[in-house]
Design an enzyme around this catalytic site. Structure first.
Site: not given
Length: 372
Positions: A40, A337, A340
């Site tokens: 991600s 977040d 990340h």
């Protein structure tokens, strides 16, 4: 690394992809290509096309991504990923498109393709709690498809030259193998009882060796391999372990460092054994730790609190989504977040990857690798 509990599949608006896609008439390949593999941290939207619980194509993700006008694209950050910024800094005119996007066809692939997937790992079992994700094995399988398409577009000889000389292969993977595999509560307990940390790291290195060698056999020659960052310092880990702002969870960081030491040896081994290849080691752990410890030096006001999220004093439990609280100045947070980095942090990280010294990039940085 991100939990997005949305069971319905929301198709990505095609016009957004096309808006930062590539003209079919653009045949200027001199700027090179980026083939991006990972999780991600560098996913540009592949998970939008999977029935998965790991999704970032919901607001306010992408709020600062200019190419989409601030609409979410599937990137797990508020703006550009590290991969996007690296490509820009190396002069590449287009972002590498997600492999699974419908418009990733034709000459668009000659400028690079992104195979990364939120929740993906080196091991195929990693991230199974998300239902679907692309493991590194699958990502290499997908590059094999792209490789054949490049042959058809350019002819075998020019295709091989383009892949070997003009293309950089970046690998950003491994965090999920700890966070969403070996360290996962309950689900991973069996593996942790039967497999020591040493044995698990052995497995990771052996699998990654095979995956990188497969890419080499498909003509990849210029590699950058990032190590695992300080995963014990992300807001999620700090929050669930009820730590102070200056503390990190020791076990995840200890395992990351154990893996990273072996990874550095693997990069050296591949440089010695795979003729004509150049493997660059990116010391992401130290680079991100520098940002976390000395955040104020880089203009940040916090390296412990998520800008977008909910839960606990670090906003680190519930992922970023439409109902999340969001900080007033996104450029002042190291973390977007619970998992990340923000675009502001990504800019600093990418800058070091492209032009940094041997403190973080060995034996050379990405600008030097491009010109090899």
């Amino acid at each position: 690394m991100a939990f997005f509990n949305f069971l319905h599949i929301v198709a990505m608006v095609m016009s957004l992809i096309v808006s930062f896609g590539i003209s079919q008439n653009d045949e200027d390949l001199t700027k090179g290509a980026s083939f991006i593999f990972g999780d991600s941290l560098v996913d540009a939207g592949n998970n939008n096309y999977l029935p998965t619980l790991s999704r970032a194509n919901i607001a306010p993700n992408g709020i600062d991504f200019k190419a989409s006008g601030g609409s979410p694209t599937g990137r797990y950050t508020n703006g550009r990923t590290i991969g996007d910024i690296v490509g820009e800094k190396l002069g590449q005119p287009h972002y590498a498109l997600p492999f699974l996007a419908p418009n990733t066809t034709g000459k668009a692939i000659l400028h690079g393709v992104n195979y990364a997937s939120g929740g993906g790992g080196i091991m195929n079992a990693t991230g199974r709690i998300f239902v679907n994700r692309l493991s590194m094995d699958i990502q290499v399988d997908y590059f094999n498809i792209t490789r054949k398409q490049i042959d058809k577009l350019l002819g075998a000889s020019k295709a091989r030259e383009h892949v070997t000389k003009n293309s950089i292969f970046s690998i950003t993977i491994g965090s999920n193998d700890f966070l969403n595999n070996y360290l996962l509560p309950v689900i991973s307990m069996g593996a942790r009882i039967t497999q020591s940390p040493n044995a698990f790291v052995d497995d990771l290195i052996n699998h990654l060796r095979g995956q990188l060698t497969r890419l080499y056999k498909l003509d990849a020659r210029k590699f950058v391999v990032g190590n695992v960052g300080p995963i014990g310092c992300i807001p999620y880990q700090k929050t669930i372990n009820q730590l102070s702002e200056v503390e990190c969870v020791s076990l995840p960081n200890k395992l990351a460092l154990q893996y990273n030491a072996r990874l550095k040896d693997l990069v050296q081994e591949l440089n010695e054994n795979l003729k004509g290849a150049t493997f660059v080691h990116a010391n992401v752990y130290d680079l991100v730790m520098e940002l976390i410890v000395n955040y104020d030096k880089y203009g940040f006001t916090t390296s412990s609190k998520a800008c977008c999220g909910n839960g606990g004093q670090m906003a680190g439990i519930i992922p970023c989504g439409p109902t999340s609280s969001m900080c007033s100045d996104r450029s002042k947070h190291v973390f977007w977040d619970p998992y990340h980095p923000s675009e502001a942090a990504n800019l600093i990280i990418a800058g070091q990857l492209v032009d940094g010294s041997e403190k973080y990039m060995t034996p050379m940085n990405l600008r030097q690798l491009r010109d090899v």
